[in-house]
Design an enzyme around this catalytic site. Sequence first.
Site, mmCIF file in Angstrom:
data_model
loop_
_atom_site.group_PDB
_atom_site.id
_atom_site.type_symbol
_atom_site.label_atom_id
_atom_site.label_comp_id
_atom_site.label_asym_id
_atom_site.label_seq_id
_atom_site.Cartn_x
_atom_site.Cartn_y
_atom_site.Cartn_z
ATOM 1 N N HIS A 128 0.695 -1.356 -0.164
ATOM 2 C CA HIS A 128 -0.118 0.037 -0.192
ATOM 3 C C HIS A 128 0.967 1.258 -0.092
ATOM 4 O O HIS A 128 2.041 1.136 0.440
ATOM 5 C CB HIS A 128 -1.044 -0.008 1.144
ATOM 6 C CG HIS A 128 -1.877 0.936 1.367
ATOM 7 N ND1 HIS A 128 -1.643 2.421 1.599
ATOM 8 C CD2 HIS A 128 -3.234 0.936 1.456
ATOM 9 C CE1 HIS A 128 -2.665 2.967 1.753
ATOM 10 N NE2 HIS A 128 -3.651 2.093 1.612
ATOM 11 N N ASP A 205 3.130 -4.180 8.133
ATOM 12 C CA ASP A 205 1.672 -3.290 7.794
ATOM 13 C C ASP A 205 0.957 -4.214 8.217
ATOM 14 O O ASP A 205 0.719 -5.159 7.258
ATOM 15 C CB ASP A 205 1.919 -2.602 6.430
ATOM 16 C CG ASP A 205 0.499 -2.038 6.074
ATOM 17 O OD1 ASP A 205 -0.261 -2.353 7.046
ATOM 18 O OD2 ASP A 205 0.353 -1.491 5.054
ATOM 19 N N GLN A 208 -4.536 -4.868 7.282
ATOM 20 C CA GLN A 208 -5.384 -5.986 6.566
ATOM 21 C C GLN A 208 -5.455 -7.208 7.428
ATOM 22 O O GLN A 208 -6.176 -7.981 7.048
ATOM 23 C CB GLN A 208 -5.234 -6.122 5.176
ATOM 24 C CG GLN A 208 -5.448 -4.754 4.235
ATOM 25 C CD GLN A 208 -6.718 -4.108 4.564
ATOM 26 O OE1 GLN A 208 -7.854 -4.869 4.574
ATOM 27 N NE2 GLN A 208 -6.980 -2.753 4.242
ATOM 28 N N LYS A 231 -10.107 -0.298 10.790
ATOM 29 C CA LYS A 231 -10.382 -1.462 10.046
ATOM 30 C C LYS A 231 -10.366 -2.669 10.963
ATOM 31 O O LYS A 231 -10.895 -3.966 10.633
ATOM 32 C CB LYS A 231 -8.913 -1.662 9.082
ATOM 33 C CG LYS A 231 -8.767 -0.719 8.191
ATOM 34 C CD LYS A 231 -7.821 -1.199 7.176
ATOM 35 C CE LYS A 231 -7.159 0.079 6.456
ATOM 36 N NZ LYS A 231 -7.998 0.863 5.650
ATOM 37 N N CYS A 369 -4.687 2.575 -3.313
ATOM 38 C CA CYS A 369 -3.403 3.008 -2.921
ATOM 39 C C CYS A 369 -2.308 2.098 -3.125
ATOM 40 O O CYS A 369 -1.448 1.933 -2.296
ATOM 41 C CB CYS A 369 -3.595 3.506 -1.566
ATOM 42 S SG CYS A 369 -4.736 4.748 -1.290
#
Lengths: 411, 149
Positions: A128, A205, A208, A231, A369
Site C-alpha cells: 500500500h 503493515d 489488513q 479497520k 492506494c
Amino acid sequence: MKQAVSFFDVWKIRQDFPILSENVGGKPLVYFDNAASSQVPKVVIERISKYLSQEHANIHRGVHYLSQKATNSYEAARERVKRFINARDPSECIFVRGCTEAINLVAYSFGKAFIQEGDEILITQMEHHANLVPWQVVAEERKAKLKIIPMNENGELILEEYESLLSERTKIIAITHVSNALGTINPIKEMIKIAHKFNIPVCVDGAQAVPHLKVDVQDLDADFYAFSGHKVFAPTGIGVLYGKKEWLEKMPPYQTGGGMIRRVTFEKTKYAAIPEKFEAGTPPIMPAIGLGAAIDYLDSIDFNAACEYEKELLEYATKSLCEIEGVRIIGNAREKASVISFVIDGIHPHDIGTILDKYGIAIRAGHHCAQPVMDFYNVPATARVSLAFYNTKEEIDKLVEAVKKTIEIFS
Amino acid sequence: MSELNELYQQVILDHNKNPRNFREIENADRTAEGNNPLCGDQLKLYLRLNGEIIEDISFIGSGCAISKASASMMTQAVKGKSIKEAEKLFEEFHKMVTGKMDVEVEENHLGKLKVFAGVLEFPARVKCASLSWHTLRAALNNEKTASTE
C-alpha cells in the site's frame, strides 16, 4: 477424532452492528468495503458515548478526578492492545492516528537513527502507498536505496528472490502482512526469521491482517507491527505502532512538544520514556478508548469461529464471481484473506462501483492506494469486495445478481 | 433504477464503446493531460487551432464510461467552434453537472451534452464527467496538466 466445528451465528452478530440494518437508497445496505473501514459495534458506540458524557478530560495532566479517570481509561485501552497482539509490555504499544502515521513514525525515526548513505531498504511489490512512500522519502533523504521484493502472477512474494536481496547493506525490511489490493497473506513469520539471520529488523503493515487473523507479535518476532483501529471495528483516528522496546528506546522522537518530555529548559530537553516519547501532544483519547472497547468486543465473540466463517464466505464469493462470464479475479494467492479484487472485460471498475451502489452494495473501486500493483497487472483499477464476519452468503448472492446486471447494462 | 438509466443512457454507452476523435493529432498546437488521481482516469487532449477557431480536437487515454463518453462528446461539441464559444460551453457544462443550472429551464447551448445532467445524482462521478472539460480549459490556457482532485 473429528474436530469440533464451532457454530458461528452471523444473524446474531449482525444485531451488534446498528448500521447493518440501515437502508441506502431504499435498499438494505450490503457492506463490502471492510478493507477500507469496518463498521462499529453498538458496544463501542456506547463506550465512546459514556466516555464523552461522563469521563472526558485531558490525560496525564490534571490532578482532578476526571483527568485521572480519562487517563485510566486511556491506559486501560493500551493494556487491551497489548493483550490483543500479545506484546511483552504495554509501553511497546504506541498510540498514533492510524497505520499510516505508525509507518511514518518508524520510517522517520528509525531512518534518522540507523539509515545512512549507501544503505538499502527492502519493501515488496504489493505494498500500500502507506508502506511505500514513507520509505521512498527516507531513502531519498538518507541517500539510501529502495529495493523491491517481487511477486508472481498469483500475487505471491517470490521468497527465493527475497533472500537474494538481503545483504549487510539492508537496514530494514517493510512488508505488508495482508495485501489490501490482492488479499494475499504473506508468510511474514518465515520472512522475519530469514531477516533476523542477517540481524535485519522487519516492520510489518498489519492494517489488513488484524481484522482477519489472530496476530501474535512475539510469535511472529516482528520488530515493528502497525495497524489502524478503524479497520478492526473501532472508530477512525486511532492506530497502533507496536515496536520492540530495544528499538524504540534507541529511536529519536517523531514529533515533539507536550506530553513527551521529562525536563525542558531553553538549552536542552530530556525526553520521557516510551510510549510517551512517541506521543507528543494530546493523543486521540476517545478513539483509543473506542479501540479498547472494540478489542473487548472481539474477545466476547468466538474470533476463531468468525475467522473460519469468513474463510467460507471468501470461498463462496470467489466461486460465485468466477462463474460469471467476463469476470476476472486479480490476485489468486494460495493463502488469502477475505479480499477479492476483480475486473470485468470492457467495464471500468468505477462504473461497476456506481451500479452496485444503486443496489445498496458498497464496494471499493480504484487503485486501492497500490498503484504499483495495478501496474503489475496492467489494469488502471479494480473493483474490490472485502468481507467481514458480519457478511452473509445472501449478500454475496445479491452481489452476483448486481454484477450480472452491470454486464447487461454494458452489453 | 431510473437514476441508473439516466446516468448510463444509450448515447453514453455508445460513446464509451466507440469514442469519437479517439486518436492523436500530429503537430498539435496545444496538448494537455488530465488526471483524476482518485480514480486513475487519465487522458491526453490534442488541439489544432486556426486563429480563434478549434479546427481539430482529439483525445487518448483510459477511464470509466462517464469520463470517456464525456471526452468523446466534448470533442464533438467544440470542434469547429471558437475558443470563446468553447469556454462558454465549459461554463454551462460545469453549471449543469454541479447543479447550478437547470438545463430544462434555463437557456443554454449544451444540446446533446444534456445527457450528462444525470451525473448530478452521482456526486462521486461529477469529476469523471468534467475531467475532459478541465483538460480542455488547461489546453486553451496553455497549461500542461489538469487535475480534478
